[in-house]
Design a protein around this motif. Sequence first.
Motif, mmCIF file in Angstrom:
data_model
loop_
_atom_site.group_PDB
_atom_site.id
_atom_site.type_symbol
_atom_site.label_atom_id
_atom_site.label_comp_id
_atom_site.label_asym_id
_atom_site.label_seq_id
_atom_site.Cartn_x
_atom_site.Cartn_y
_atom_site.Cartn_z
ATOM 1 N N HIS A 9 0.840 -1.186 0.000
ATOM 2 C CA HIS A 9 0.000 0.000 0.000
ATOM 3 C C HIS A 9 0.877 1.237 0.000
ATOM 4 C CE1 HIS A 9 0.477 -0.784 4.392
ATOM 5 N NE2 HIS A 9 0.538 0.531 4.463
ATOM 6 N N MET A 33 -12.622 2.672 2.927
ATOM 7 C CA MET A 33 -12.690 1.721 4.030
ATOM 8 C C MET A 33 -12.862 2.435 5.369
ATOM 9 S SD MET A 33 -12.536 -0.960 2.253
ATOM 10 C CE MET A 33 -12.393 -2.296 3.425
ATOM 11 N N SER A 44 -9.483 1.154 -0.750
ATOM 12 C CA SER A 44 -9.112 -0.210 -1.100
ATOM 13 C C SER A 44 -9.721 -0.637 -2.419
ATOM 14 C CB SER A 44 -9.624 -1.143 0.007
ATOM 15 O OG SER A 44 -9.489 -2.486 -0.374
ATOM 16 N N TYR A 48 -9.477 -5.232 0.598
ATOM 17 C CA TYR A 48 -8.247 -5.205 1.398
ATOM 18 C C TYR A 48 -8.340 -4.039 2.376
ATOM 19 C CZ TYR A 48 -3.127 -5.136 2.136
ATOM 20 O OH TYR A 48 -1.865 -5.164 2.660
ATOM 21 N N HIS A 49 -7.679 -4.107 3.540
ATOM 22 C CA HIS A 49 -7.835 -3.039 4.540
ATOM 23 C C HIS A 49 -7.502 -1.665 3.974
ATOM 24 C CE1 HIS A 49 -3.492 -2.760 5.466
ATOM 25 N NE2 HIS A 49 -3.486 -4.086 5.374
ATOM 26 N N HIS A 50 -6.447 -1.531 3.176
ATOM 27 C CA HIS A 50 -6.247 -0.321 2.381
ATOM 28 C C HIS A 50 -5.064 -0.495 1.438
ATOM 29 C CE1 HIS A 50 -3.322 0.828 5.570
ATOM 30 N NE2 HIS A 50 -2.820 1.697 4.717
ATOM 31 N N HIS A 51 -5.237 0.027 0.259
ATOM 32 C CA HIS A 51 -4.163 0.113 -0.718
ATOM 33 C C HIS A 51 -3.609 1.532 -0.762
ATOM 34 C CE1 HIS A 51 -6.231 -3.509 -2.356
ATOM 35 N NE2 HIS A 51 -4.971 -3.892 -2.485
#
Length: 89
Positions: A9, A33, A44, A48-51
């Motif tokens: 990320h 998110m 995200s 996914y929790h974060h990109h």
Amino acid sequence: MPAGTSIGHIHLQVTDMARALRFYHDLLGFEVMLEAGEQAAFLSADGYHHHIGLNTWHSQGASRPCARAWRACITPLFCTATGPAWQPW
């Protein structure tokens, strides 16, 4: 980069959270998110929790590099040095 390299990320410092969200969420389609007001947001693809992490911790309201030196613009995805008045939206 070597073959097989991946990026987990990135975190970007932005000057205007609403504008950044219009670009990364509304235009590119990343899912928000988590938002922390005007200070931070995490986006995200595919849950996914974060990109992408966005924050204004040391940059809120600052002038954009594109406004100062459009030929040397390095702000990711906000401009591509096509001219001093170019706007992505």
